[in-house]
Design a protein around this motif. Sequence first.
Motif, short mmCIF file in Angstrom:
data_model
loop_
_atom_site.label_atom_id
_atom_site.label_comp_id
_atom_site.label_asym_id
_atom_site.label_seq_id
_atom_site.Cartn_x
_atom_site.Cartn_y
_atom_site.Cartn_z
N VAL A 197 19.41 -45.87 -40.32
CA VAL A 197 18.64 -46.79 -39.48
C VAL A 197 18.37 -46.16 -38.13
N VAL A 198 19.38 -45.47 -37.58
CA VAL A 198 19.21 -44.78 -36.29
C VAL A 198 18.08 -43.77 -36.38
N GLU A 199 18.04 -43.04 -37.48
CA GLU A 199 16.99 -42.03 -37.64
C GLU A 199 15.62 -42.68 -37.84
N ALA A 200 15.60 -43.79 -38.56
CA ALA A 200 14.32 -44.45 -38.84
C ALA A 200 13.65 -44.97 -37.58
N VAL A 201 14.43 -45.57 -36.67
CA VAL A 201 13.82 -46.19 -35.50
C VAL A 201 13.25 -45.16 -34.54
N LYS A 202 13.68 -43.91 -34.66
CA LYS A 202 13.12 -42.86 -33.81
C LYS A 202 11.78 -42.37 -34.34
N ALA A 203 11.47 -42.73 -35.58
CA ALA A 203 10.28 -42.17 -36.23
C ALA A 203 9.09 -43.13 -36.27
N GLY A 204 9.28 -44.38 -35.87
CA GLY A 204 8.19 -45.35 -35.92
C GLY A 204 7.34 -45.32 -34.66
N ASP A 205 6.06 -45.66 -34.80
CA ASP A 205 5.18 -45.79 -33.64
C ASP A 205 5.35 -47.15 -32.98
N VAL A 206 5.47 -48.19 -33.81
CA VAL A 206 5.73 -49.55 -33.34
C VAL A 206 6.99 -50.03 -34.05
N TRP A 207 7.94 -50.53 -33.26
CA TRP A 207 9.21 -51.00 -33.81
C TRP A 207 9.34 -52.50 -33.54
N LEU A 208 9.29 -53.28 -34.61
CA LEU A 208 9.46 -54.73 -34.52
C LEU A 208 10.89 -55.05 -34.91
N ASP A 209 11.71 -55.43 -33.95
CA ASP A 209 13.14 -55.67 -34.21
C ASP A 209 13.35 -57.13 -34.54
N LEU A 210 13.59 -57.40 -35.82
CA LEU A 210 13.81 -58.76 -36.32
C LEU A 210 15.28 -59.00 -36.65
N THR A 211 16.16 -58.20 -36.07
CA THR A 211 17.60 -58.43 -36.26
C THR A 211 18.11 -59.38 -35.19
N PHE A 212 19.13 -60.13 -35.53
CA PHE A 212 19.76 -61.04 -34.56
C PHE A 212 21.18 -61.32 -35.01
N PRO A 213 22.19 -60.89 -34.23
CA PRO A 213 22.11 -60.16 -32.98
C PRO A 213 21.24 -58.91 -33.10
N TYR A 214 20.65 -58.54 -31.96
CA TYR A 214 19.58 -57.56 -31.94
C TYR A 214 20.06 -56.16 -31.58
N MET A 215 19.14 -55.21 -31.76
CA MET A 215 19.47 -53.80 -31.56
C MET A 215 19.16 -53.28 -30.15
#
Length: 346
Positions: free
Chosen positions: A80-98
């Motif tokens: 997941v850490v690697e994935a979020v560095k590779a996106g152009d737009v990151w929509l964070d739908l986690t809660f508790p959040y990142m």
Amino acid sequence: MANLTCDTRLTRAADVLLKDHFCVRDGECVLMTTDNATDPVVVDALAAAAGRLGAKPVVVSMPRLPFQGSLADPHIPGPVVEAVKAGDVWLDLTFPYMAGSHAHDQAMKAGRARYILLGDVGAAGLARLYGGVDFDRLFEVQSAVDAYFRAAEGKTCRITSRLGTDLTYTIGKPATRKDRYARNPGSQTVPGSAIMYPVPESVTGVVVLEAVFHEHYCVPKEPVRLEVDGKIRSVTGGGADTRVMDRSLRRAGGGDYGYLIHFSYGFHPAAMATGSSFIEDIRVVGCNAIGLGLPWWVPGGGENHPDGVVTNQSMWIDGVPVVEDGKLLVPAEAAEAAAILEPLYA
């Protein structure tokens, strides 16, 4: 008000978020981080909107995080850490959040992702927040209130509420901003609320929290009462939620309660008080999201803090009435725009 079907409202909202707010372009990667409590209808709507723009939607899912910010670090898988560095737009739908986690920090340092904290917003909430209002007019209010709060640095603010909140503080230096067009890498939050950062040691008085986000978001059977004199001195009321708030504050503050670290004013006319969505509830007209714990510049601070919600607040800055029982009074241009900012549908 327009008579739109639920599907139409959600489709409109997803298009406004991705096309009108985040300016998603053909070929970009739109990454969604989700957990097992994320509304799948929202994910499908956002993925479809990305597809209409020629973007590439990607969904990364994991178990729900027990804490937000860097407290969540041990629970965020490496992929997941690697994935979020590779996106152009990151929509964070986690809660508790990142937001505030090591993964979030790494993505921001990589300088690619345009991030937004959507958290616990469900389909109906997204439809209201992004599809239920004229977005340009909403940002007229957003920009004017943000500018007014920025210009108030060093002034004294007093906040009260019907249930007994009464506190004062010195307004500190602004630290965040909301952009009408999120074209550049960095973090954004959902529009419809304006934030103020106090000088933490200056806050004194009483806060009566009507909803709380400690380890989860809920409306306690009775309000949680905080006594504050520079630092939070006591946490009472609230029954079982007081005990959860106590341990959440101590966990975030390294054994201490910490401070009141941010305040806000909610003004989104389509937002509804759900009792289940923190992200939407704090944008209801007149609401105040109050951050508790350690400021972001202190080691262990940042997003590792509980929050509480006060409704129907009144506010004065250097004695000038700014908000009266939830209604915005000044600045004049924002108050005038807010007065005609009606939901597009009931």
